[in-house]
Design a protein around this motif. Structure first.
Motif, PDB file in Angstrom:
ATOM      1  N   UNK A 272       0.832  -1.202   0.000  1.00  0.00           N
ATOM      2  CA  UNK A 272       0.000   0.000   0.000  1.00  0.00           C
ATOM      3  C   UNK A 272       0.865   1.249   0.000  1.00  0.00           C
ATOM      4  N   UNK A 273       1.945   1.219   0.796  1.00  0.00           N
ATOM      5  CA  UNK A 273       2.861   2.364   0.840  1.00  0.00           C
ATOM      6  C   UNK A 273       3.457   2.618  -0.541  1.00  0.00           C
ATOM      7  N   UNK A 274       3.937   1.533  -1.173  1.00  0.00           N
ATOM      8  CA  UNK A 274       4.575   1.669  -2.488  1.00  0.00           C
ATOM      9  C   UNK A 274       3.602   2.223  -3.521  1.00  0.00           C
ATOM     10  N   UNK A 275       2.358   1.733  -3.482  1.00  0.00           N
ATOM     11  CA  UNK A 275       1.360   2.204  -4.451  1.00  0.00           C
ATOM     12  C   UNK A 275       0.985   3.652  -4.202  1.00  0.00           C
ATOM     13  N   UNK A 276       0.800   4.029  -2.939  1.00  0.00           N
ATOM     14  CA  UNK A 276       0.372   5.380  -2.600  1.00  0.00           C
ATOM     15  C   UNK A 276       1.425   6.423  -2.951  1.00  0.00           C
TER      16      UNK A 276
END
Length: 303
Positions: free
Chosen positions: A22-26
């Motif tokens: 989620x961090x990488x996508x955000x």
């Protein structure tokens, strides 16, 4: 090129309570690189773009990301979904945890967080190994010559093996790692193991995979790690050992020193509380009457 501190990055990331994906996508960041950074504890060289992403994601300055995490921060910034768990550990256990983290360049908390998964892996490996042995013995039993059926010992022997295999299969099915479900008469009195099948399996694997840090003693394999290294760091000095085990010094700092300088270094960095505890222990030991008389009592020989 800027740098950040790995332990600080892990601390700030855990505060978010967000999965790596989620961090990488955000934030448009490479997940693999994020995972690599989160495994490190010391300084990490990053480019300007990575530094900007981390500063924006955590809402802090680059200087903050270079600052070690304080004890106060750990206490005051625990995420709501976390809870603090306390359980007893000996000083030796804590040192083993520190040295394991140092050996594999991870945080001690990472090892504790992974403990359930790691235990599951080892437990399933042990059960799988026992299934393999049962299958091999069953195959040999199936190939047993049939020409001696008229001899009672042959049929009785096969019957006992069949019963033993059935007991082992039942234990494996119940995920009995230690062998506690076996009755006393089912244990071979000449068995050379400890009496705990899981401890024996752990000891065997440690001996095979990590002979440089594992030395068998009468205790659990978990307490037999790094014993020689700990002795070497404190050079057999009892006060130095207490200084080391109580965390007055970092083990990596001691290991960098020549052997002849370690005792002096440990004594120099001994905290007042450690010295008081050491003196109290020495006084207690001195008060014990350990002068056992192992000679004869002067009586005559038995007739």
């Amino acid at each position: 090129m800027p740098h950040i501190l790995g332990s600080r990055l892990k601390f700030e990331f855990d505060k978010l309570g967000m999965k790596q994906s989620h961090f990488a996508e955000k934030h448009g960041f490479d997940r693999k690189r994020l995972g690599q950074h989160l495994k490190l504890t010391d300084q990490i060289q990053v480019n300007q773009n990575t530094a900007r992403i981390y500063k924006r994601a955590f809402g802090c300055t680059l200087e903050h990301l270079q600052r070690p995490v304080s004890t106060t921060e750990c206490t005051n910034t625990m995420p709501a979904e976390w809870s603090r768990v306390a359980f007893p550990m000996t000083e030796e256990d804590r040192m083993i945890l520190k040295l394991t983290a140092l050996r594999y360049n991870v945080e001690a908390t990472t090892i504790l967080q992974m403990s359930a998964a790691l235990f599951t892996v080892v437990a399933e490996l042990q059960l799988s190994d026992r299934r393999r042995q049962v299958a091999e013995m069953q195959a040999q039993l199936d190939d047993f010559p049939t020409g001696l059926k008229h001899l009672a010992a042959t049929s009785h022997g096969q019957g006992q093996i069949i019963e033993a295999l059935a007991s082992e299969r039942a234990a494996i099915e119940a995920r009995d790692l230690s062998g506690s479900s076996f009755l006393d008469y089912e244990w071979d009195e000449n068995h050379e193991g400890s009496g705990d099948l899981f401890d024996d399996f752990l000891g065997q694997k440690l001996k095979e995979l990590a002979p440089d840090i594992y030395k068998y003693s009468l205790g659990s394999p978990c307490s037999d790690l790094f014993s020689d290294m700990i002795d070497d760091m404190c050079q057999g000095d009892p006060l130095g050992r207490m200084v080391l085990l109580r965390g007055d010094v970092k083990p990596q700092d001691v290991m960098k020193l020549p052997a002849g300088e370690r005792i002096a270094y440990l004594h120099e960095h001994c905290r007042v509380e450690t010295r008081e505890a050491f003196d109290e222990r020495e006084a207690f030991l001195a008060s014990l009457d350990l002068d056992f008389n192992l000679g004869t009592d002067g009586g005559g020989d038995d007739a």
